[in-house]
Design an enzyme around this catalytic site. Structure first.
Site, PDB file in Angstrom:
ATOM      1  N   THR A  54       0.865  -1.183   0.000  1.00 34.74           N
ATOM      2  CA  THR A  54       0.000   0.000   0.000  1.00 34.74           C
ATOM      3  C   THR A  54       0.904   1.236   0.000  1.00 34.74           C
ATOM      4  O   THR A  54       1.062   1.893   1.026  1.00 34.74           O
ATOM      5  CB  THR A  54      -0.924   0.023   1.228  1.00 34.74           C
ATOM      6  N   LYS A 114      18.408   1.449   6.398  1.00 35.98           N
ATOM      7  CA  LYS A 114      18.947   0.992   7.685  1.00 35.98           C
ATOM      8  C   LYS A 114      19.831  -0.209   7.408  1.00 35.98           C
ATOM      9  O   LYS A 114      19.769  -0.786   6.307  1.00 35.98           O
ATOM     10  CB  LYS A 114      17.817   0.648   8.660  1.00 35.98           C
ATOM     11  N   GLU A 128       0.562  -6.634  10.395  1.00 33.48           N
ATOM     12  CA  GLU A 128       1.904  -7.217  10.481  1.00 33.48           C
ATOM     13  C   GLU A 128       2.859  -6.159  11.031  1.00 33.48           C
ATOM     14  O   GLU A 128       2.827  -5.025  10.603  1.00 33.48           O
ATOM     15  CB  GLU A 128       2.320  -7.631   9.066  1.00 33.48           C
ATOM     16  N   LYS A 135      -1.891  -0.675  13.928  1.00 33.51           N
ATOM     17  CA  LYS A 135      -0.700  -0.568  13.071  1.00 33.51           C
ATOM     18  C   LYS A 135      -0.316   0.896  12.839  1.00 33.51           C
ATOM     19  O   LYS A 135       0.847   1.277  12.984  1.00 33.51           O
ATOM     20  CB  LYS A 135      -0.973  -1.275  11.742  1.00 33.51           C
ATOM     21  N   CYS A 142       8.000   2.094   5.188  1.00 36.70           N
ATOM     22  CA  CYS A 142       6.857   2.054   6.108  1.00 36.70           C
ATOM     23  C   CYS A 142       6.645   3.340   6.889  1.00 36.70           C
ATOM     24  O   CYS A 142       5.650   4.027   6.675  1.00 36.70           O
ATOM     25  CB  CYS A 142       7.013   0.881   7.068  1.00 36.70           C
ATOM     26  N   ALA A 188      19.418   9.307  18.021  1.00 36.99           N
ATOM     27  CA  ALA A 188      19.360  10.502  17.179  1.00 36.99           C
ATOM     28  C   ALA A 188      20.300  10.321  15.993  1.00 36.99           C
ATOM     29  O   ALA A 188      21.286   9.592  16.061  1.00 36.99           O
ATOM     30  CB  ALA A 188      19.768  11.718  17.994  1.00 36.99           C
TER      31      ALA A 188
HETATM   32  C1  UDX Z   1       9.062  -0.340  10.793  1.00 33.19           C
HETATM   33  C2  UDX Z   1       8.459  -0.810  12.132  1.00 33.19           C
HETATM   34  O1  UDX Z   1       9.492  -0.911  13.101  1.00 33.19           O
HETATM   35  C3  UDX Z   1       7.759  -2.159  11.947  1.00 33.19           C
HETATM   36  O2  UDX Z   1       7.158  -2.565  13.153  1.00 33.19           O
HETATM   37  C4  UDX Z   1       6.695  -2.009  10.874  1.00 33.19           C
HETATM   38  O3  UDX Z   1       6.068  -3.239  10.628  1.00 33.19           O
HETATM   39  C5  UDX Z   1       7.331  -1.489   9.585  1.00 33.19           C
HETATM   40  O4  UDX Z   1       8.029  -0.271   9.826  1.00 33.19           O
HETATM   41  P1  UDX Z   1      11.234  -0.980   9.389  1.00 33.19           P
HETATM   42  O5  UDX Z   1      10.743  -0.033   8.332  1.00 33.19           O
HETATM   43  O6  UDX Z   1      11.785  -2.311   8.985  1.00 33.19           O
HETATM   44  O7  UDX Z   1      10.057  -1.278  10.435  1.00 33.19           O
HETATM   45  O8  UDX Z   1      12.388  -0.186  10.157  1.00 33.19           O
HETATM   46  P2  UDX Z   1      12.737   0.261  11.645  1.00 33.19           P
HETATM   47  O9  UDX Z   1      13.669  -0.709  12.252  1.00 33.19           O
HETATM   48  O10 UDX Z   1      11.510   0.594  12.402  1.00 33.19           O
HETATM   49  O11 UDX Z   1      13.533   1.607  11.332  1.00 33.19           O
HETATM   50  C6  UDX Z   1      12.896   2.673  10.628  1.00 33.19           C
HETATM   51  C7  UDX Z   1      13.840   3.823  10.427  1.00 33.19           C
HETATM   52  O12 UDX Z   1      14.072   4.505  11.648  1.00 33.19           O
HETATM   53  C8  UDX Z   1      15.219   3.473   9.880  1.00 33.19           C
HETATM   54  O13 UDX Z   1      15.564   4.403   8.876  1.00 33.19           O
HETATM   55  C9  UDX Z   1      16.128   3.586  11.083  1.00 33.19           C
HETATM   56  O14 UDX Z   1      17.445   3.909  10.725  1.00 33.19           O
HETATM   57  C10 UDX Z   1      15.467   4.734  11.828  1.00 33.19           C
HETATM   58  N1  UDX Z   1      15.729   4.753  13.291  1.00 33.19           N
HETATM   59  C11 UDX Z   1      15.360   3.704  14.075  1.00 33.19           C
HETATM   60  C12 UDX Z   1      16.344   5.877  13.860  1.00 33.19           C
HETATM   61  O15 UDX Z   1      16.670   6.839  13.168  1.00 33.19           O
HETATM   62  N2  UDX Z   1      16.542   5.873  15.222  1.00 33.19           N
HETATM   63  C13 UDX Z   1      16.194   4.865  16.016  1.00 33.19           C
HETATM   64  O16 UDX Z   1      16.412   4.958  17.234  1.00 33.19           O
HETATM   65  C14 UDX Z   1      15.577   3.732  15.436  1.00 33.19           C
END
Ligand code: UDX
Length: 437
Positions: A85, A327, A148, A208, A264, A256
């Protein structure tokens, strides 16, 4: 159980392999014949640790098959909708085309008593709308919404042993039937003690959106604190450690840096704001606009910090960006802060070389004007500044003395605050973190 999975992208491919691992008979369906061919041959078309091994394991068991034909969903008792989506072009709202198309085509393959389970992230109200369509064509089938929460990089673990299950179900006997079916699908995890919450459709959908909004807010909160730290000489990493020791706050998601990206969090908070607006509740989520603004501001700040490291001008400077994925442990470059910053620097006159252990191909497709280099030493060679923007282990453990011998000037921006600043400074580097003195 016999299960079909409609949509074999990130979510669907992982879900299909994991459901087969749990002992179910699974067919994964996707209109993209190339993707289906790859998966059937045991090749995962994206990087996800542990998934290739799991896929090959379950393919060999005979419990998992893939097909491009939705008619092959016939015979399954439970059908999971796992299509994407994305954000609509030029708008904040979610694009539900794939959900609607997949759902409509699935209707022809349903049999009496089937349970259709939505897993895609959708705007609140979608499940109720789809349930009406389902009732018209198949009054004895039932729809459940089961969001999810998997994270890229931990997708297999998050699917096999999630923190919780959320079932959005209709009232009465159909709801009981849907719950029983999902309990059977997830019986292994449930027997190991995973919590499950049963709710109405709207609540399940909102769980979600709310979870992702909270995570995004937490990251933007600490990034806002980083902005204040920058003007006061305080250190946001120590601040995060200290507030994180309060159990009510917690240390997770308080890192930070250059902010959040990916497929997402950014699009989900925007779709949530758009949906709240449609429902007349836009005021409730105005704060998410600020969360988004803070996040985008981080990227501009990284460009300015780099300019500062380079004496005020980017023109003709050689900049090496470590990490292109949004990431670590992912090859996903959707809305990647690292790549966005790299492109900005190049637009402003720098010569940018990007390296990443997994994401170079995807990054090159998005930003062909950047230079890409697989080898870390070659990427760093002759750089005027090195920017760590995605914290892969190999970049976190880069030895400052070794890197110092390769670069033209010892300037480093630690966009994720993961390097040991003392070690880097001791090796002669001009080190700059985010929100740190
Ligand atoms: C996220 C949600 O965590 C997950 O539960 C949902 O289903 C989908 O979206 P994801 O997109 O895989 O998962 O990444 P996530 O690990 O959440 O990190 C998202 C972003 O935040 C990354 O760019 C990461 O680098 C950033 N981040 C994360 C930070 O900048 N600081 C943090 O402390 C944690």
């Amino acid at each position: 159980m016999r299960i079909s999975i409609i949509g074999c992208g990130y979510l669907g491919a992982v879900h299909a392999a994991c459901m087969a691992k749990l002992g179910h008979d699974v067919v994964g369906i996707d209109a993209d014949t190339w993707k289906i061919g790859e998966l059937q041959a045991g090749r995962v078309p994206f990087f996800e640790p542990g998934l290739p091994e799991l896929l090959n394991d379950v393919l060999a068991s005979g419990r998992l098959k893939f097909s491009p034909d939705i008619a092959d969903a016939k015979g399954a008792q439970v059908h999971f909708l796992c299509v994407g989506t994305p954000q609509r072009k030029g708008e904040y709202a979610a694009d539900l085309r794939h959900v609607d198309t997949a759902f409509a085509s699935l209707l022809d393959s349903l049999e009496p008593g089937n349970v259709v389970v939505g897993k895609s992230t959708v705007p609140v109200g979608t499940a109720a709308r789809l349930a009406e369509n389902l009732a018209e064509r198949h009054p004895d089938a039932v729809l459940a919404w089961n969001p999810e929460f998997l994270r890229e990089g931990f997708a297999v673990k998050d699917t096999l042993s999630p923190d919780r299950f959320v079932y959005g179900i209709p009232d009465g006997e159909p709801g009981v039937r849907a719950t029983a079916a999902l309990d059977e699908v997830y019986s292994t995890s449930l027997s190991l003690g995973t919590q499950r919450l049963v709710a109405d459709y709207a609540t399940a959908e909102l769980v979600k959106s709310a979870a992702n909004s909270f995570l995004a807010t937490k990251i933007s909160f600490i990034n806002a604190m980083a902005e204040v730290c920058e003007v006061t000489g305080a250190d946001v990493t120590v601040l995060a450690d200290a507030i994180g020791m309060d159990e009510r706050i917690g240390r997770k998601f308080l890192n930070a840096g250059i902010g959040f990206g990916g497929g997402c969090l950014p699009k989900d908070i925007r779709a949530f704001m758009a949906r709240a607006g449609e429902l007349g509740a836009d005021q409730a989520l105005t704060f998410l606009r600020e969360v988004d603004d803070i996040n985008v501001r981080r990227r501009m700040r990284a460009v300015e910090l780099t300019r500062g490291l380079l004496g005020g001008s980017l023109l003709g400077k050689h900049i090496t960006v470590l990490g292109a994925a949004f990431k670590p442990n992912s090859d996903d470059v959707r809305d990647s802060p690292a790549l966005n910053i790299a492109a900005q620097l190049q637009l402003q006159g720098a010569e940018v070389t990007v390296t990443d252990p997994q994401a170079i191909d995807g990054a090159r497709r998005r930003f062909p004007e950047l230079t890409y280099e697989h080898d870390l030493d070659c990427a760093i060679y002759d750089a005027d500044a090195v920017l760590l923007l995605t914290e892969w282990d190999q970049y976190r453990s880069l030895a400052p003395q070794h890197a110092a011998q390769l670069v033209r000037a010892k300037n480093v921006l630690d966009g994720r605050n993961t390097l040991d600043s003392l070690k880097w400074r001791a090796a002669g580097w001009n080190y700059k973190g985010i929100g740190r003195p």
